[in-house]
Design a protein around this motif. Structure first.
Motif, PDB file in Angstrom:
ATOM      1  N   GLY A 109      43.180  14.084  56.524  1.00  0.00           N
ATOM      2  CA  GLY A 109      41.823  14.524  56.233  1.00  0.00           C
ATOM      3  C   GLY A 109      41.697  16.003  55.909  1.00  0.00           C
ATOM      4  O   GLY A 109      40.823  16.404  55.156  1.00  0.00           O
ATOM      5  N   ASN A 110      42.587  16.841  56.503  1.00  0.00           N
ATOM      6  CA  ASN A 110      42.501  18.293  56.305  1.00  0.00           C
ATOM      7  C   ASN A 110      41.092  18.820  56.570  1.00  0.00           C
ATOM      8  O   ASN A 110      40.557  19.637  55.821  1.00  0.00           O
ATOM      9  N   GLY A 111      40.487  18.331  57.638  1.00  0.00           N
ATOM     10  CA  GLY A 111      39.172  18.801  58.032  1.00  0.00           C
ATOM     11  C   GLY A 111      38.011  18.025  57.458  1.00  0.00           C
ATOM     12  O   GLY A 111      36.868  18.225  57.876  1.00  0.00           O
ATOM     13  N   GLN A 112      38.268  17.140  56.507  1.00  0.00           N
ATOM     14  CA  GLN A 112      37.188  16.368  55.904  1.00  0.00           C
ATOM     15  C   GLN A 112      36.864  15.140  56.763  1.00  0.00           C
ATOM     16  O   GLN A 112      37.749  14.527  57.349  1.00  0.00           O
ATOM     17  N   ILE A 113      35.583  14.808  56.811  1.00  0.00           N
ATOM     18  CA  ILE A 113      35.120  13.615  57.522  1.00  0.00           C
ATOM     19  C   ILE A 113      34.771  12.577  56.470  1.00  0.00           C
ATOM     20  O   ILE A 113      33.767  12.708  55.761  1.00  0.00           O
ATOM     21  N   ASN A 114      35.606  11.559  56.343  1.00  0.00           N
ATOM     22  CA  ASN A 114      35.350  10.566  55.296  1.00  0.00           C
ATOM     23  C   ASN A 114      36.132   9.283  55.592  1.00  0.00           C
ATOM     24  O   ASN A 114      37.062   9.274  56.391  1.00  0.00           O
ATOM     25  N   ALA A 115      35.728   8.234  54.958  1.00  0.00           N
ATOM     26  CA  ALA A 115      36.427   6.941  54.991  1.00  0.00           C
ATOM     27  C   ALA A 115      35.958   6.173  53.772  1.00  0.00           C
ATOM     28  O   ALA A 115      34.872   6.438  53.236  1.00  0.00           O
ATOM     29  N   PHE A 116      36.773   5.235  53.295  1.00  0.00           N
ATOM     30  CA  PHE A 116      36.367   4.455  52.134  1.00  0.00           C
ATOM     31  C   PHE A 116      37.034   3.094  52.180  1.00  0.00           C
ATOM     32  O   PHE A 116      37.983   2.857  52.939  1.00  0.00           O
ATOM     33  N   ALA A 117      36.509   2.179  51.371  1.00  0.00           N
ATOM     34  CA  ALA A 117      37.047   0.823  51.275  1.00  0.00           C
ATOM     35  C   ALA A 117      37.230   0.486  49.803  1.00  0.00           C
ATOM     36  O   ALA A 117      36.424   0.872  48.955  1.00  0.00           O
ATOM     37  N   SER A 118      38.281  -0.231  49.499  1.00  0.00           N
ATOM     38  CA  SER A 118      38.533  -0.653  48.123  1.00  0.00           C
ATOM     39  C   SER A 118      39.464  -1.857  48.163  1.00  0.00           C
ATOM     40  O   SER A 118      39.621  -2.502  49.196  1.00  0.00           O
ATOM     41  N   GLY A 119      40.085  -2.150  47.026  1.00  0.00           N
ATOM     42  CA  GLY A 119      40.988  -3.287  46.959  1.00  0.00           C
ATOM     43  C   GLY A 119      41.712  -3.327  45.639  1.00  0.00           C
ATOM     44  O   GLY A 119      41.428  -2.557  44.714  1.00  0.00           O
ATOM     45  N   HIS A 120      42.653  -4.242  45.562  1.00  0.00           N
ATOM     46  CA  HIS A 120      43.386  -4.481  44.311  1.00  0.00           C
ATOM     47  C   HIS A 120      43.898  -5.912  44.359  1.00  0.00           C
ATOM     48  O   HIS A 120      44.501  -6.335  45.348  1.00  0.00           O
ATOM     49  N   GLY A 121      43.650  -6.663  43.297  1.00  0.00           N
ATOM     50  CA  GLY A 121      44.027  -8.068  43.309  1.00  0.00           C
ATOM     51  C   GLY A 121      43.249  -8.804  44.386  1.00  0.00           C
ATOM     52  O   GLY A 121      42.026  -8.709  44.465  1.00  0.00           O
ATOM     53  N   PHE A 122      43.992  -9.535  45.225  1.00  0.00           N
ATOM     54  CA  PHE A 122      43.359 -10.280  46.314  1.00  0.00           C
ATOM     55  C   PHE A 122      43.389  -9.505  47.632  1.00  0.00           C
ATOM     56  O   PHE A 122      42.993 -10.037  48.657  1.00  0.00           O
ATOM     57  N   ARG A 123      43.867  -8.276  47.620  1.00  0.00           N
ATOM     58  CA  ARG A 123      43.971  -7.485  48.833  1.00  0.00           C
ATOM     59  C   ARG A 123      42.795  -6.527  48.933  1.00  0.00           C
ATOM     60  O   ARG A 123      42.323  -5.990  47.935  1.00  0.00           O
ATOM     61  N   ARG A 124      42.348  -6.314  50.157  1.00  0.00           N
ATOM     62  CA  ARG A 124      41.293  -5.344  50.446  1.00  0.00           C
ATOM     63  C   ARG A 124      41.812  -4.408  51.524  1.00  0.00           C
ATOM     64  O   ARG A 124      42.604  -4.802  52.380  1.00  0.00           O
ATOM     65  N   PHE A 125      41.354  -3.162  51.495  1.00  0.00           N
ATOM     66  CA  PHE A 125      41.838  -2.208  52.482  1.00  0.00           C
ATOM     67  C   PHE A 125      40.766  -1.185  52.812  1.00  0.00           C
ATOM     68  O   PHE A 125      39.816  -0.969  52.062  1.00  0.00           O
ATOM     69  N   VAL A 126      40.957  -0.567  53.966  1.00  0.00           N
ATOM     70  CA  VAL A 126      40.101   0.505  54.455  1.00  0.00           C
ATOM     71  C   VAL A 126      40.984   1.723  54.687  1.00  0.00           C
ATOM     72  O   VAL A 126      42.100   1.599  55.217  1.00  0.00           O
ATOM     73  N   ALA A 127      40.520   2.884  54.286  1.00  0.00           N
ATOM     74  CA  ALA A 127      41.228   4.138  54.555  1.00  0.00           C
ATOM     75  C   ALA A 127      40.305   5.042  55.370  1.00  0.00           C
ATOM     76  O   ALA A 127      39.134   5.225  55.022  1.00  0.00           O
ATOM     77  N   VAL A 128      40.826   5.575  56.452  1.00  0.00           N
ATOM     78  CA  VAL A 128      40.055   6.441  57.350  1.00  0.00           C
ATOM     79  C   VAL A 128      40.752   7.786  57.416  1.00  0.00           C
ATOM     80  O   VAL A 128      41.954   7.859  57.686  1.00  0.00           O
ATOM     81  N   TYR A 129      40.006   8.852  57.153  1.00  0.00           N
ATOM     82  CA  TYR A 129      40.590  10.186  57.226  1.00  0.00           C
ATOM     83  C   TYR A 129      40.975  10.499  58.671  1.00  0.00           C
ATOM     84  O   TYR A 129      40.271  10.136  59.615  1.00  0.00           O
ATOM     85  N   HIS A 154      31.172  -0.008  59.174  1.00  0.00           N
ATOM     86  CA  HIS A 154      30.530   0.337  57.897  1.00  0.00           C
ATOM     87  C   HIS A 154      31.482   0.056  56.737  1.00  0.00           C
ATOM     88  O   HIS A 154      31.091  -0.562  55.738  1.00  0.00           O
ATOM     89  N   GLU A 155      32.735   0.496  56.859  1.00  0.00           N
ATOM     90  CA  GLU A 155      33.691   0.330  55.759  1.00  0.00           C
ATOM     91  C   GLU A 155      34.110  -1.127  55.582  1.00  0.00           C
ATOM     92  O   GLU A 155      34.197  -1.624  54.452  1.00  0.00           O
ATOM     93  N   VAL A 156      34.364  -1.813  56.687  1.00  0.00           N
ATOM     94  CA  VAL A 156      34.680  -3.242  56.583  1.00  0.00           C
ATOM     95  C   VAL A 156      33.465  -3.991  56.036  1.00  0.00           C
ATOM     96  O   VAL A 156      33.598  -4.977  55.298  1.00  0.00           O
ATOM     97  N   GLY A 157      32.265  -3.496  56.346  1.00  0.00           N
ATOM     98  CA  GLY A 157      31.048  -4.089  55.810  1.00  0.00           C
ATOM     99  C   GLY A 157      30.973  -4.002  54.295  1.00  0.00           C
ATOM    100  O   GLY A 157      30.451  -4.913  53.637  1.00  0.00           O
ATOM    101  N   HIS A 158      31.468  -2.904  53.719  1.00  0.00           N
ATOM    102  CA  HIS A 158      31.526  -2.810  52.256  1.00  0.00           C
ATOM    103  C   HIS A 158      32.341  -3.976  51.686  1.00  0.00           C
ATOM    104  O   HIS A 158      31.973  -4.570  50.663  1.00  0.00           O
ATOM    105  N   ILE A 159      33.454  -4.284  52.346  1.00  0.00           N
ATOM    106  CA  ILE A 159      34.298  -5.380  51.865  1.00  0.00           C
ATOM    107  C   ILE A 159      33.606  -6.716  52.078  1.00  0.00           C
ATOM    108  O   ILE A 159      33.583  -7.570  51.188  1.00  0.00           O
ATOM    109  N   ALA A 160      33.020  -6.904  53.263  1.00  0.00           N
ATOM    110  CA  ALA A 160      32.341  -8.165  53.564  1.00  0.00           C
ATOM    111  C   ALA A 160      31.180  -8.424  52.613  1.00  0.00           C
ATOM    112  O   ALA A 160      30.884  -9.575  52.279  1.00  0.00           O
ATOM    113  N   ALA A 161      30.520  -7.347  52.169  1.00  0.00           N
ATOM    114  CA  ALA A 161      29.377  -7.491  51.268  1.00  0.00           C
ATOM    115  C   ALA A 161      29.779  -7.601  49.807  1.00  0.00           C
ATOM    116  O   ALA A 161      28.914  -7.711  48.928  1.00  0.00           O
TER     117      ALA A 161
END
Length: 359
Positions: free
Chosen positions: A173-193, A215-222
């Protein structure tokens, strides 16, 4: 730590969490008819999951048969404006794509035409590179690496009735507060700083981390991480007002998932976004949320309208007032004849935490 905190009981039923706060009862039709103040709401009992380690047990009822709403009971609701805004954006994207193909066929094209025509390939490549970056550089959460985060991801996936648990990575993170969700193909993932895990240890606020992961897993679920959805939203950067409104609606939807996953983590999570990981417990959640109705002016409206996330005061208001969906364009206002609640709703009160010393 359970993915859904057990609620206090009174004569075998849930205590009304809104009765002491002075707010109107939730208006969501999925929660049944209006109930008198102080009467137990018709929510189902919170689901119980299997022990960890081991695969968590999905909710006892199929997700489609559970009520969807804004309380921490049942399944989380999608923001009321998300689908209408998505339809508008997809229609505009399809129109722009058709025009670009027509221009390309007639020999009249420039860089924007090529960008639109090759959008399916560009998005596919971008998603593949992003996923591979986490796979080769991120620390993959597992029962032996960041086990607390791994458990929270598994529990959130079970809470939302997901058939497959997404991969989860910790990235620098280097001091940043963030997390995101994405995917590729049939895989989904969450990244947390990595900095967010400093609020997830025993000495800080694990509920806040549970809210953020929910919240991030919710992005995938939605469905927000779907390739086809992102392709349909390709025009968002070129639609500052409409596109950002759709993104804000999606963020409110993800907040609803985070709230249903661990509602007690909402104040500390928002405090972290407002003041950082060391000062988060010094943030007065209600005091800041109250300002959503007081901060007025044209430029306040502009800042929210051009933002990809709801401004924090509006976002906090939406997390506190669970009787309605978060505001997209106009600042929130209290229900007619109601006073702002004095404190986070009684049965959802986050335990008082001592102030942290700043190193």
């Amino acid at each position: 730590m359970q993915p859904h905190e057990p609620q206090p009981h009174q004569t075998g039923q849930h205590v009304d969490p809104y009765a002491s706060a002075g707010w109107a009862q939730p208006q969501d039709a999925s929660y049944g008819s209006q109930q008198p103040y102080g009467s137990p709401p018709p929510y189902p009992a919170p689901p119980q999951y299997g022990p960890y380690p081991g695969a968590p047990v999905p909710p006892p009822l199929p997700p489609q048969q559970q009520p969807r709403g804004l309380s921490p009971f049942g399944m989380p609701a999608r923001h009321s404006w998300e689908i209408p805004m998505l339809i508008v954006v997809v229609l505009l994207t399809v129109l722009a794509y058709a025009i670009a193909v027509l221009l390309l066929a007639t020999g009249n094209f420039d860089q924007y035409v090529l960008l639109l025509v090759f959008a399916p390939i560009l998005i596919w490549l971008g998603r593949g590179v992003l996923y591979s970056t986490q796979r080769v550089n991120g620390v993959k959460m597992s029962p032996t690496q960041f086990p607390e985060g791994h458990r929270l991801v598994v529990e959130a996936a079970a809470r939302f009735g997901m058939a497959k648990v997404p991969d989860a990575y910790v990235v620098l993170g280097n001091g940043q507060i963030n997390a995101f969700a994405s995917g590729h193909g049939f895989r989904r993932f969450v990244a947390v700083y990595s900095d967010l895990f400093e609020i997830g240890g025993a000495a800080r606020e694990p509920d806040a981390l549970a809210f953020i992961i929910g919240h991030e897993v919710g992005h995938i679920a939605a469905g927000h991480a779907s390739y086809w959805r992102q392709l349909g939203m390709f025009l968002v950067p070129f639609l500052p007002f409409i596109g950002n409104s759709l993104i804000r609606a999606q963020e409110y939807t993800a907040d609803n998932h985070g709230y249903c996953n661990r509602h007690t983590g909402a104040p500390a999570a928002m405090g972290t976004l407002a003041a950082g990981k060391y000062l988060n417990t010094l943030v007065g959640f209600d005091e800041m949320a109250d300002r959503a109705a007081m901060e007025k002016g044209f430029f306040v409206w502009v800042v929210n309208a051009m933002s990809s996330h709801p401004v924090l005061t509006w976002r906090m208001w939406a997390l506190r007032d669970r009787s309605r969906h978060g505001k997209l364009w106009l600042r929130p206002a209290p229900p007619a004849g109601a006073m702002p609640p004095q404190g986070y709703p009684g049965s959802y009160q986050t335990p008082a935490l001592p102030p942290k010393t700043v190193p």
